[in-house]
Design a protein around this motif. Structure first.
Motif: not given
Length: 190
Positions: A118-134
């Motif tokens: 999930f972290e990898q896929i989210a980072a592919g769409y949102l970049g550095a901010g993905a982890n906070v959103l996840l």
């Protein structure tokens, strides 16, 4: 095969009947192995104190390669991919290591294998901010520890992620990201 070209030597010396019997034998062995063969989602771990018996354990190069990759965190599928031995051979080796008492079965929680994906896929769409959103999506879905989450909780987190991501990247890209999260969840859980 090439038309008009003959083989300089006979390469198959067994009769058709023996080849067919060998195929049937291998199918029967595979059926028996599937009962003891681990799933690709299983996370094997080393036995802390293997029982010392009178039987000596001898491992080949492939068995050692797989044994060194067992850390209690990687799934059988991940080990198969990293080892380059393929799923069937890796499962066969892991079953042998389990029979010898060197490793034991530990089924992973769905989140244990899905959270990094999930972290990898989210980072592919949102970049550095993905982890906070996840992390916010996990909170909304009621997931306190993603590595211990059930399949249903991880799918709920994908839904929450989509809702939160719409504000940042739009409905289309958020839908694509969530669809990829759900697809990966189904692949790992089947």
């Amino acid at each position: 095969f090439h038309e008009g070209v003959t083989s300089p030597q006979v390469t198959i010396t067994a009769s058709n009947e023996s080849i067919i019997m060998e195929g049937v034998h291998r199918q029967e062995m595979w059926s028996q192995q599937q009962e003891t063969t681990p799933t690709l989602a299983m996370v094997p771990r080393l036995v802390p104190n293997p029982a010392s018996g009178s039987v000596e354990i001898s491992l080949g190069a492939e068995e050692w390669r797989v044994l060194t990759m067992i850390n209690g965190k990687q799934t059988v599928g991940q080990i198969a991919q990293r080892s380059g031995l393929g799923e069937a051979r890796t499962c066969e080796i892991i079953a042998k290591l389990m029979q010898s008492g060197l490793i034991e079965r530990r089924e992973a929680a769905a989140g244990e294998s899905l959270a990094p994906e999930f972290e990898q896929i989210a980072a592919g769409y949102l970049g550095a901010g993905a982890n906070v959103l996840l992390q916010e999506a996990y909170r909304i879905a009621g997931v306190t520890d993603p590595s211990r989450a059930s399949a249903a909780e991880m799918l709920a987190a994908a839904d929450a992620f989509e809702a939160e991501a719409r504000r940042l990247i739009g409905a289309d890209r958020a839908g694509q990201a969530a669809a990829q999260l759900r697809e990966r969840a189904r692949e790992l859980l089947v």
